[in-house]
Motif scaffolding. Structure first.
Motif, PDB file in Angstrom:
ATOM      1  N   LEU A 195      -6.480   0.990   0.432  1.00  0.00           N
ATOM      2  CA  LEU A 195      -6.213   2.350  -0.031  1.00  0.00           C
ATOM      3  C   LEU A 195      -7.362   2.803  -0.936  1.00  0.00           C
ATOM      4  O   LEU A 195      -7.720   2.110  -1.888  1.00  0.00           O
ATOM      5  CB  LEU A 195      -4.899   2.377  -0.826  1.00  0.00           C
ATOM      6  CG  LEU A 195      -4.431   3.756  -1.311  1.00  0.00           C
ATOM      7  CD1 LEU A 195      -4.008   4.629  -0.127  1.00  0.00           C
ATOM      8  CD2 LEU A 195      -3.274   3.611  -2.296  1.00  0.00           C
ATOM      9  N   ARG A 208       0.806  -1.219   0.000  1.00  0.00           N
ATOM     10  CA  ARG A 208       0.000   0.000   0.000  1.00  0.00           C
ATOM     11  C   ARG A 208       0.841   1.273   0.000  1.00  0.00           C
ATOM     12  O   ARG A 208       0.573   2.193  -0.761  1.00  0.00           O
ATOM     13  CB  ARG A 208      -0.938   0.018   1.206  1.00  0.00           C
ATOM     14  CG  ARG A 208      -1.690   1.334   1.305  1.00  0.00           C
ATOM     15  CD  ARG A 208      -2.659   1.331   2.444  1.00  0.00           C
ATOM     16  NE  ARG A 208      -2.012   1.500   3.736  1.00  0.00           N
ATOM     17  CZ  ARG A 208      -2.667   1.411   4.890  1.00  0.00           C
ATOM     18  NH1 ARG A 208      -3.952   1.128   4.910  1.00  0.00           N
ATOM     19  NH2 ARG A 208      -2.020   1.590   6.031  1.00  0.00           N
ATOM     20  N   GLU A 238      -3.779  -2.540   4.880  1.00  0.00           N
ATOM     21  CA  GLU A 238      -3.604  -2.884   3.461  1.00  0.00           C
ATOM     22  C   GLU A 238      -4.490  -2.139   2.465  1.00  0.00           C
ATOM     23  O   GLU A 238      -4.251  -2.203   1.266  1.00  0.00           O
ATOM     24  CB  GLU A 238      -3.851  -4.396   3.278  1.00  0.00           C
ATOM     25  CG  GLU A 238      -2.811  -5.244   3.983  1.00  0.00           C
ATOM     26  CD  GLU A 238      -3.030  -6.732   3.773  1.00  0.00           C
ATOM     27  OE1 GLU A 238      -4.042  -7.119   3.144  1.00  0.00           O
ATOM     28  OE2 GLU A 238      -2.178  -7.509   4.237  1.00  0.00           O
TER      29      GLU A 238
END
Ligand SMILES: *Cc1c(COP(=O)(O)O)cnc(C)c1O
Length: 369
Positions: free
Chosen positions: A341, A292, A339
Motif C-alpha cells: 500500500l 492492507r 499486500e
C-alpha cells in the motif's frame, strides 16, 4: 486535516514565480512545439543522467514504443519485463507487435529477479526492459552481463526513477537506452504529458528523432513511417524550472522516507527495502501488511489518501490471458500485489502529518492482535 498521496498544488505554490514567468516567456515566443526549450531540456536531462543524447517525446509510453521501434523490435520478437509495473511497460512491447515475457520480482526490492532472468531467454528474445520500480534501480550489472552474453538490447524503464543511482551511476546511464515520463505525478513531472529517451547511441538518437516527427527530418519529406510524438515548449520550460529543484526534492523524499522507517521500526509493518548499492528516489513509499485493506479503510476514514500499486500484476490482466499465464506462476509479484500500500510521501509533507499516518496504521495493527 486531509492528506493527499502527493501534493502537486503545494509544489506549484513553492515555485509559482518561476513557473508563471516560464509561461509568459513561452507564450510570447510564438514557438510552441519542439523549440529552444525542448532542445535545451534534452541537453540538460542528458547531462543530468550522464549520457550524450536526449530526445523529447510526448509521454513515457511513447518513449518506450519509439525506442523499441527504433531498435527494430517487432512481430515475432520477445521482450523480457516484470509483471509488477505500470501497464505501459508491457503495452509498449505489445504495441510494436512483440510479446512481453514476464519474469518474477525480487520480493524485497520489487525489481526484476535477476536469478530468474536467464531461464526466460529464448532464440526469440531481443530485449530486456528492467523497470526501476518505485524509485529504486534494478540490479543492472548482472542484467547487462546477461544481455551481452545473449546479444540483447537493454532499455531502462526509468519513468519512476529520475535521479536514482546504482553503484554511483545514474538511472538512464547504464542500459543501451532509457525512457523517462514527465507525467505530473513523477518525481520530475510537468503540467501535462511529456517524456524523453536518453542514450549514448547516435544512430538510435537520430532514428527516434525521425520517428517522433512522422519519419521526416526535412519537412514534408518522409523517410520512414513514424509517429506524432513531440514534446511541447510549455512543458519543456516547466521541466527546466523543475529540474533545478529535483535533487533537493529527491533529498527531501529520502529524508521523509527514513522518518517513516523510524516510525514503523518497532511494528510489524513492512517498509521499503533499499539494496546496499542503490540510492532510491522514493517515487512512492510502500508499506506491506497482510492487513492492507483494514489499514486502507482506517486511513481513508481519517482523510488520508492511499493507493495500491499495482492491484493486478500484468501477467494476470485480462488482455494478457492469451499469453497463457496462471495464478501462482509469478508468486512474488502476486503476493506484493495483495499486500502493498502506498502512503502519502512528497517533499512538502510535514513530520506531524507523517506521525499521524503512522499512528493510524499502527493502531490498526494493534487492534488486530
Ligand atoms: C508512468 C510510467 C510509464 C508511462 O509514462 P506515461 O508518461 O504515463 O506514458 C511507463 N512505465 C512506468 C514504470 C511508469 O511509471
Amino acid at each position: 486535516m486531509m492528506i493527499p498521496l502527493l501534493d502537486l498544488k503545494a509544489q506549484y505554490l513553492s515555485i509559482k514565480d518561476e513557473i508563471d514567468a516560464a509561461i509568459q516567456e513561452v507564450m510570447a515566443s510564438g514557438q510552441y512545439i519542439l523549440g529552444e526549450n525542448v532542445e535545451a531540456l534534452e541537453k540538460e536531462i542528458a547531462e543530468y543522467c550522464g549520457v550524450k543524447y536526449g530526445i523529447g517525446v510526448a509521454n513515457g509510453t511513447d518513449a518506450l514504443v519509439l525506442t523499441l521501434d527504433a531498435f527494430g523490435i517487432g512481430k515475432g520478437d520477445e521482450v523480457i519485463a516484470t509483471p509488477y509495473t505500470f501497464f505501459a511497460t508491457a503495452e509498449a512491447i505489445s504495441r510494436v507487435g512483440a510479446t512481453p515475457v514476464f519474469v518474477d520480482i525480487n520480493p524485497y526490492t520489487y525489481n526484476i529477479d535477476v536469478t530468474k532472468l536467464k531461464e526466460k531467454i529464448t532464440e526469440k528474445t531481443k530485449a530486456i526492459i528492467p523497470v526501476h520500480i518505485f524509485g529504486q534501480m534494478a540490479d543492472m550489472d548482472p542484467i547487462m552481463e546477461i544481455a551481452k552474453l545473449h546479444n540483447l538490447v537493454v532499455i531502462e524503464d526509468a519513468c519512476q526513477a529520475i535521479g536514482a543511482e546504482y553503484k554511483g551511476r545514474k538511472a538512464g546511464s547504464i542500459g543501451h537506452a532509457a525512457c523517462f515520463s514527465f507525467f505530473p505525478t513523477k518525481n520530475l513531472g510537468c503540467y501535462g504529458d511529456g517524456g524523453m529517451v536518453v542514450t549514448n547511441n547516435p544512430e538510435l538518437a537520430l532514428r527516434i528523432k525521425l520517428l517522433r516527427t512522422h519519419g521526416s527530418q526535412k519537412k514534408y519529406h518522409h523517410q520512414i513511417i513514424g509517429y506524432n510524438s513531440r514534446l511541447d515548449e510549455l512543458q519543456a520550460a516547466f521541466l527546466r524550472v523543475k529540474l533545478r529543484h529535483l535533487d533537493e526534492w529527491n533529498t527531501l523524499r529520502r529524508e521523509k522516507a527514513h522518518y517513516y522507517d523510524q516510525l514503523f521500526s518497532k511494528s510489524q509493518i513492512g517498509t521499503p527495502f533499499v539494496a546496499e548499492w542503490a540510492d532510491s528516489v522514493f517515487h512512492l513509499y510502500l508499506i506491506r501488511s497482510t492487513y492492507r485493506e483494514k489499514i486502507q479503510v482506517a486511513l481513508n476514514e481519517n482523510g488520508i489518501s492511499t493507493a495500491v500499486y499495482y492491484p493486478v500484476p500484468l501477467h494476470l490482466q485480462p488482455v494478457y490471458q492469451i499469453l497463457g499465464y496462471h495464478e501462482g506462476d509469478l508468486p512474488c509479484a502476486e503476493e506484493a500485489s495483495r499486500e502493498t500500500l502506498a502512503i502519502p510521501l512528497y517533499p512538502e509533507i510535514s513530520p506531524a502529518q507523517q506521525m499521524k499516518i503512522a499512528e493510524i496504521i499502527k493502531s490498526v495493527e494493534i487492534a488486530r492482535d
